[in-house]
Design an enzyme around this catalytic site. Structure first.
Site, PDB file in Angstrom:
ATOM      1  N   GLY A 362      43.417  47.504  42.276  1.00 46.10           N
ATOM      2  CA  GLY A 362      42.225  48.307  42.537  1.00 46.10           C
ATOM      3  C   GLY A 362      41.241  47.509  43.371  1.00 46.10           C
ATOM      4  O   GLY A 362      40.661  47.991  44.327  1.00 46.10           O
ATOM      5  N   ALA A 363      41.068  46.237  42.963  1.00 47.98           N
ATOM      6  CA  ALA A 363      40.163  45.344  43.687  1.00 47.98           C
ATOM      7  C   ALA A 363      40.420  43.924  43.211  1.00 47.98           C
ATOM      8  O   ALA A 363      41.115  43.699  42.221  1.00 47.98           O
ATOM      9  CB  ALA A 363      38.706  45.737  43.433  1.00 47.98           C
ATOM     10  N   MET A 364      39.834  42.951  43.931  1.00 46.22           N
ATOM     11  CA  MET A 364      40.024  41.545  43.588  1.00 46.22           C
ATOM     12  C   MET A 364      38.709  40.797  43.752  1.00 46.22           C
ATOM     13  O   MET A 364      38.046  40.918  44.779  1.00 46.22           O
ATOM     14  CB  MET A 364      41.114  40.926  44.479  1.00 46.22           C
ATOM     15  CG  MET A 364      41.348  39.454  44.225  1.00 46.22           C
ATOM     16  SD  MET A 364      41.900  39.134  42.526  1.00 46.22           S
ATOM     17  CE  MET A 364      41.221  37.501  42.279  1.00 46.22           C
ATOM     18  N   GLU A 365      38.373  39.994  42.730  1.00 45.95           N
ATOM     19  CA  GLU A 365      37.046  39.398  42.598  1.00 45.95           C
ATOM     20  C   GLU A 365      36.843  38.109  43.378  1.00 45.95           C
ATOM     21  O   GLU A 365      36.006  37.280  42.998  1.00 45.95           O
ATOM     22  CB  GLU A 365      36.755  39.118  41.122  1.00 45.95           C
ATOM     23  CG  GLU A 365      37.628  38.045  40.464  1.00 45.95           C
ATOM     24  CD  GLU A 365      38.868  38.571  39.772  1.00 45.95           C
ATOM     25  OE1 GLU A 365      39.423  37.869  38.919  1.00 45.95           O
ATOM     26  OE2 GLU A 365      39.275  39.709  40.084  1.00 45.95           O
ATOM     27  N   ASN A 366      37.562  37.890  44.478  1.00 48.31           N
ATOM     28  CA  ASN A 366      37.390  36.662  45.258  1.00 48.31           C
ATOM     29  C   ASN A 366      35.904  36.307  45.351  1.00 48.31           C
ATOM     30  O   ASN A 366      35.071  37.168  45.650  1.00 48.31           O
ATOM     31  CB  ASN A 366      37.938  36.845  46.675  1.00 48.31           C
ATOM     32  CG  ASN A 366      39.299  37.501  46.690  1.00 48.31           C
ATOM     33  OD1 ASN A 366      40.254  36.992  46.131  1.00 48.31           O
ATOM     34  ND2 ASN A 366      39.379  38.667  47.330  1.00 48.31           N
ATOM     35  N   HIS A 398      32.829  45.944  37.729  1.00 50.26           N
ATOM     36  CA  HIS A 398      33.858  45.064  37.172  1.00 50.26           C
ATOM     37  C   HIS A 398      33.975  43.780  38.003  1.00 50.26           C
ATOM     38  O   HIS A 398      33.954  42.663  37.456  1.00 50.26           O
ATOM     39  CB  HIS A 398      35.194  45.807  37.147  1.00 50.26           C
ATOM     40  CG  HIS A 398      36.344  45.026  36.600  1.00 50.26           C
ATOM     41  ND1 HIS A 398      36.825  45.216  35.329  1.00 50.26           N
ATOM     42  CD2 HIS A 398      37.125  44.062  37.158  1.00 50.26           C
ATOM     43  CE1 HIS A 398      37.849  44.396  35.112  1.00 50.26           C
ATOM     44  NE2 HIS A 398      38.051  43.693  36.218  1.00 50.26           N
ATOM     45  N   GLU A 399      34.085  43.930  39.318  1.00 51.39           N
ATOM     46  CA  GLU A 399      34.305  42.764  40.164  1.00 51.39           C
ATOM     47  C   GLU A 399      33.067  41.868  40.227  1.00 51.39           C
ATOM     48  O   GLU A 399      33.184  40.640  40.298  1.00 51.39           O
ATOM     49  CB  GLU A 399      34.715  43.197  41.581  1.00 51.39           C
ATOM     50  CG  GLU A 399      35.941  44.084  41.648  1.00 51.39           C
ATOM     51  CD  GLU A 399      37.145  43.532  40.881  1.00 51.39           C
ATOM     52  OE1 GLU A 399      37.285  42.296  40.809  1.00 51.39           O
ATOM     53  OE2 GLU A 399      37.922  44.337  40.357  1.00 51.39           O
ATOM     54  N   HIS A 402      32.926  39.615  37.256  1.00 55.14           N
ATOM     55  CA  HIS A 402      33.835  38.472  37.398  1.00 55.14           C
ATOM     56  C   HIS A 402      33.178  37.277  38.089  1.00 55.14           C
ATOM     57  O   HIS A 402      33.640  36.141  37.922  1.00 55.14           O
ATOM     58  CB  HIS A 402      35.054  38.865  38.233  1.00 55.14           C
ATOM     59  CG  HIS A 402      36.186  39.423  37.445  1.00 55.14           C
ATOM     60  ND1 HIS A 402      36.692  38.829  36.316  1.00 55.14           N
ATOM     61  CD2 HIS A 402      36.949  40.537  37.655  1.00 55.14           C
ATOM     62  CE1 HIS A 402      37.705  39.534  35.855  1.00 55.14           C
ATOM     63  NE2 HIS A 402      37.884  40.577  36.647  1.00 55.14           N
ATOM     64  N   GLU A 421      39.702  39.374  32.304  1.00 51.64           N
ATOM     65  CA  GLU A 421      39.803  40.827  32.470  1.00 51.64           C
ATOM     66  C   GLU A 421      39.185  41.602  31.314  1.00 51.64           C
ATOM     67  O   GLU A 421      38.606  42.663  31.512  1.00 51.64           O
ATOM     68  CB  GLU A 421      41.263  41.217  32.673  1.00 51.64           C
ATOM     69  CG  GLU A 421      41.910  40.584  33.901  1.00 51.64           C
ATOM     70  CD  GLU A 421      41.167  40.859  35.201  1.00 51.64           C
ATOM     71  OE1 GLU A 421      40.291  41.737  35.231  1.00 51.64           O
ATOM     72  OE2 GLU A 421      41.458  40.167  36.193  1.00 51.64           O
TER      73      GLU A 421
END
EC number: 3.4.11.-
Length: 985
Positions: A362-366, A398-399, A402, A421
């Site tokens: 869905g997405a990535m918290e880089n 959410h991201e 993180h 998570e």
């Protein structure tokens, strides 16, 4: 990382063919072992066939259960998550650890040459005398002639003595690059390791990969990254473990007509690339210490919009940038709120968020550069639905959570992935509530997260939240609902039993103490315990670790059975693990029986106190306790687990159930809180499903729904009804079930209507969508008529790609119903609209609706197109296509047969990226409840057991679920049919 609600296990371990050696040699010993392995395989296969075939002809499938308990397969529990290969230690030796990286990358992203050239300098610290530098590298060609190691002097900032290298080799099983030296690297010293390499911009949505989109009838290319969990090693040689944090100074070469972005702000002006006159170098500031999986960089021709202070940017395709405004509105607000919530400033100088056309999760918290699937970041007013809008808010929240929990403090190893998570999946709701309070998302949590994950966690093949993992396949398969949904649910429980004041301060203390470091769950438990002692919330003899270990280190959750003594005003509470094995669990005093620390809360008919969620009593990992002097009369009902803050189900004696049912059928049924009405429905129907409650009582609980109009109870009901529908749809008496549900829907259908009203509260909108979907699916005349008419109106509208008269929130039900009731004309029209639309959320709706047709040839063609290059369906969306087809009663066996018969083609299409294959298996096997389907599944799994990768656990869970379904049909069909007969007469 965010996973789609439909995509439950994100990110697989991937490999490509780039850089592999062609050919190999096998020793005599190797030939011997291959021959032995072949013979053993024949024996195992014979035993599997011998066991599986006869057991499926019996009335029950108990012989299959016996097989799964005593299997010759690795875990002793059938198709375990452990790959069939020798267990190897994939952890890096700790004699050499990174201090900082300087990375140069040149991606060549014109069509036909998708390579990248790179160079990396890694400053390492030596902690033990060694003659090895061991790091990760996968799917790349290392220039061994260039590799060099030099002693480094921090005082002079120079490299000095050259260290002689005697060997460089790849340990492919571990994905290690091992550099052997003749000189000893001395403890306490620093060295500079320098390597050059060439890699491949793959199309498997992993590592450093390529993506594309169409604009002005031209293909536009993008180079982007996705590294979690173990794919940074596919972009550059590195120490690819979360605890091995280092500082990164990144340099990206790009075509002059494109832009690049990375975790940190750009430093200085672009510089020419010698020998490549069309390219320039972008140099980025040195980062804070961070894990490799959080590194990110993108080369694209995207547009950007920025916040007023310029520190927050959103990026998207030129034609989609207008859809990013909502993300830009809420992103900075949520980021600021989290700074206040955690009492820690955002550690980086900027934040960018990018919507990518192809993205597996869905997405990535880089850190400082969050990447999204387009549907998770873009929202178009007037086209996208309210659900799409909430989805965007959820993923953004959410991201951003993180950035503190996961990025600032990182789990030491993937065993504690849930710390990332689970926390982000809980705190995301708090973040949304800060910017959209009218949505009541903290109430929605119960049905979207807690009740949603109960179904998976009730399987024997579930797993603990905190689980030992090693091989990348094992790491990637725990990106599932247990880590996300269960993790979030037990954290919510902890927030309530500690009080929010203690919870928040404990988190802040933990984040400050471990900032820029890695941690384990025990570090968090310690910080929370100390704060709880300080605020006198816990007794000095009790620790958070003692409580929470029972929830994180054990599989499953308890059902608390309340048996009242109506003579002396007491109640006995017992706990046992809740399993979907139809009442086969037993309460036992065996030391093997799992027991939990359970926070007990309750209220009653006269108290009606639904605000106090602090424990009134603890079940301290004990089988039973007695509550004396409840303070209620024998004619009052009592209700446990107030606001369903505890992660457990509740069962009652028959008398108390009857009193609760009586209350629900009164005019003042809303005296019971909305959340607890949803809890009663979800608990009752699932207790009956597992054989712990008779179905007559459970169905009696649902009868009050004829007067219910609120979202949460109906959402809980629809989830349970969905299982009943899957089981009963091919059985005698299904007409009575459909009639009963339509009878329950009658009042709420009249209340919500078939008109999407402006200004309706979010939960009213969601109730309307669910009610209309079920009403139309069950053939409600007014519903079907409205849907078909609205779709036909759209078909005959001039320029339908621009002019869609259907209200956004009604699109899902209108599209699906019209396609189900129609034929090829309707299907082809929807397909053309899918190909033409520029809005990702609209594409999602149409993909889902295209699976609704009852034309089998169209469904088969749809599945074919899903795994055909250039059909218009992106790889990231293939699992959605299979899920759509499989949710159709006509399509489920088609999807099931398709994935079995086209297994080789699926593997070729996805390469070693098993993400989509895993989700295809999940969706295609839903609802299996016949012995012959189960037999087919077992035969498939046996034949392909070495190819399943992360789908192995999915197969195991599917088999267990299918066995439970078969028993369910045998045990309950007649009872439910008789009840429905009586209640629909």
């Amino acid at each position: 990382m965010t996973q789609s609600r439909e995509v439950l296990a994100m990110m697989d371990a991937h490999t490509t063919t780039f850089g592999r050696k062609k050919g190999c040699t096998i020793s005599r010993c190797g030939v011997f072992f291959l021959g032995a392995f072949f013979l053993i395989s024949l024996v195992v296969t014979g035993l599997l066939v011998y066991h599986f075939a006869p057991c499926l002809t019996e009335k029950q499938v108990n012989q299959c259960d016996d097989f799964f308990d005593n299997s010759l397969l690795p875990s002793g529990k059938g198709f375990s998550s452990t790959p069939i290969k020798k267990k190897i230690d994939v952890r890096l030796p700790k004699a050499v650890v990174p201090d900082s990286y300087q990375l140069w990358l040149i991606p060549f992203i014109w069509e036909g040459n998708f390579t990248f050239h790179g160079e990396v300098k890694i400053l390492v610290n030596v902690t033990l005398d060694t003659n090895n530098v061991t790091l990760h590298a996968a799917d790349m060609k290392i220039d061994e002639g260039f590799t060099n190691i030099r002693e480094y002097s921090a005082n002079s900032n120079k490299t000095n003595k050259i260290i002689r290298i005697v060997e460089q080799r790849n340990d492919t099983d571990r994905q290690f690059l091992v550099i052997k030296t003749s000189d000893t690297l001395s403890r306490g010293k620093q060295y500079m390791v320098q390597l050059k390499f060439i890699g491949y911009l793959n199309d498997y949505l992993q590592g450093f990969y390529r993506s594309s989109y169409m604009a002005d009838n031209q293909t536009r290319w993008i180079a982007t990254t996705q590294f979690q969990a173990t794919d940074a090693r596919r972009a550059f040689p590195c120490f690819d473990e979360p605890a091995l944090k280092a500082k990164f100074q990144i340099n990206i070469a790009r075509p002059k007509n494109m832009t690049s972005i990375s975790n940190m702000p750009m430093e200085g002006a672009p510089m020419p690339v010698p020998g490549l006159h069309t390219y320039v170098w972008d140099h980025y500031e040195r980062s804070v210490p961070m894990s490799t999986y959080l590194v990110a960089f993108i080369v694209s021709d995207f547009d950007v919009r920025r916040s007023e202070d310029g520190n927050f940017g959103v990026w998207a395709r030129h034609d989609a940038i207008n859809q990013s405004q909502y993300s830009l509105n809420i992103g900075p607000k949520i980021l600021k709120y989290y700074e206040e919530y955690f009492q820690i400033k955002f550690p980086l100088p900027k934040m960018d968020m990018v919507a990518l056309p192809d993205f597996s999760a869905g997405a990535m918290e880089n850190w400082g550069l969050i990447t999204y699937r387009e549907t998770a970041m873009l929202y178009q007013e007037g086209i996208s639905t309210s659900s799409n809008k909430q989805r965007v808010a959820t993923v953004v929240s959410h991201e951003l959570a993180h950035q503190w929990f996961g990025n600032l403090v990182t789990p030491s190893w993937w065993t504690d992935l849930w710390l990332n998570e689970g926390f982000a999946s809980y705190v995301e709701y708090i973040g949304i509530d800060a910017v959209e309070p009218s949505w009541k998302v903290l109430e929605q949590f119960v049905v979207h997260e807690l009740q949603n994950v109960f179904g998976l966690d009730a399987l024997e093949s579930s797993h603990p939240i905190s689980i030992e993992v090693g091989h990348p396949d094992e790491i990637n398969e725990i990106f599932d609902r247990i880590s996300y949904g269960k993790g979030a649910s037990i954290i919510r429980m902890m927030d309530h039993f500690l009080t929010t004041k203690v919870f928040k301060q404990g988190l802040t203390n933990y984040l400050n103490e471990k900032a820029y470091q890695s941690a384990e769950q025990n570090d968090l438990w310690h910080a929370l315990t100390q704060q709880a002692y300080k605020d006198k919330v816990l007794e000095p003899s009790v620790t958070v670790k003692e409580i929470m270990d029972t929830w994180t280190l054990q599989t499953g959750f308890p059902v608390i059975t309340v048996t009242r003594n109506y003579n002396n005003n007491s109640a006995t509470l017992t706990q046992e693990r809740f399993l979907l094995r139809n009442g086969t669990t037993k309460v036992t005093t065996s030391s093997l029986e799992p027991l939990w620390w359970v926070p007990i809360t309750y209220t009653s008919e006269k108290q009606l106190n639904f605000k106090n969620t602090q424990p009134m009593k603890w079940m301290k990992a004990e089988h039973s306790i007695i509550l004396n002097d409840l303070g209620i009369s024998s004619s009052e009902w009592i209700l446990f687990n107030v606001q369903e803050t505890g992660y457990y189900r509740v069962n009652y004696d028959r008398t108390n159930w009857q009193m609760i049912i009586k209350q629900l059928n009164k005019q003042n049924f809303k005296d019971i809180s909305t959340i607890n009405r949803a809890q009663l429905i979800d608990d009752a129907l699932n207790l009956a499903r597992a054989g712990n409650l008779d179905y007559s009582t459970a169905l009696d609980v649902t009868s009050y729904l004829a007067h219910e109009t609120e979202y949460l109870p109906w959402k809980a009901a629809f989830s349970a009804i969905n299982y009943l529908n899957d089981m009963l749809i091919k059985t005698q008496g299904y007409d009575k079930f459909r009639l009963y549900v339509l009878k329950l829907l009658d009042n709420v259908y009249k209340q919500v209507g078939f008109i999407d009203k402006m200004g309706d509260p979010q939960l009213t909108v969601f109730t309307r969508i669910d009610v209309l979907n079920w009403a139309c699916n069950f053939g409600h005349e007014d519903c079907v008529g409205n849907a078909v008419q609205q779709f036909n109106n759209w078909r005959h509208t001039p320029n339908p790609d621009v002019n869609n008269p259907i209200s956004p929130n009604l699109k899902g039900v209108v599209y699906c119903t019209a396609i189900r009731m129609g034929g090829q004309i309707e299907w082809d029209f929807a397909w053309q609209r899918y190909r033409a639309t520029n809005v990702g959320s609209e594409k999602d709706l149409l993909l889902q609706a295209l699976g609704c047709t009852r034309e089998t040839w169209l469904l088969n063609r749809y599945l074919d197109w899903a795994i055909t290059e250039n059909s218009g369906i992106r790889k990231q969306d293939v699992s959605r296509v299979f899920g759509s087809v499989a949710s159709n009663v006509i399509g489920q066996p088609i999807a099931f047969n398709y994935f079995r018969n086209k297994w080789t083609r699926l593997r070729e299409y996805f390469g070693t990226s098993l993400l989509s294959i895993n989700n295809i298996v999940k969706s295609s096997t839903r609802g299996i409840n016949t012995r012959y389907e189960l037999k087919d599944l077992l035969e498939f799994a046996t034949e392909h057991i070495n190819e399943l990768g992360t789908a192995r656990r999915t197969i195991q869970q599917t088999v267990e679920q299918a066995e439970a379904n078969i028993r369910w049909i045998d045990n309950n069909h007649a009872i439910i049919r008789d009840w429905l007969q009586r209640n629909t007469a």
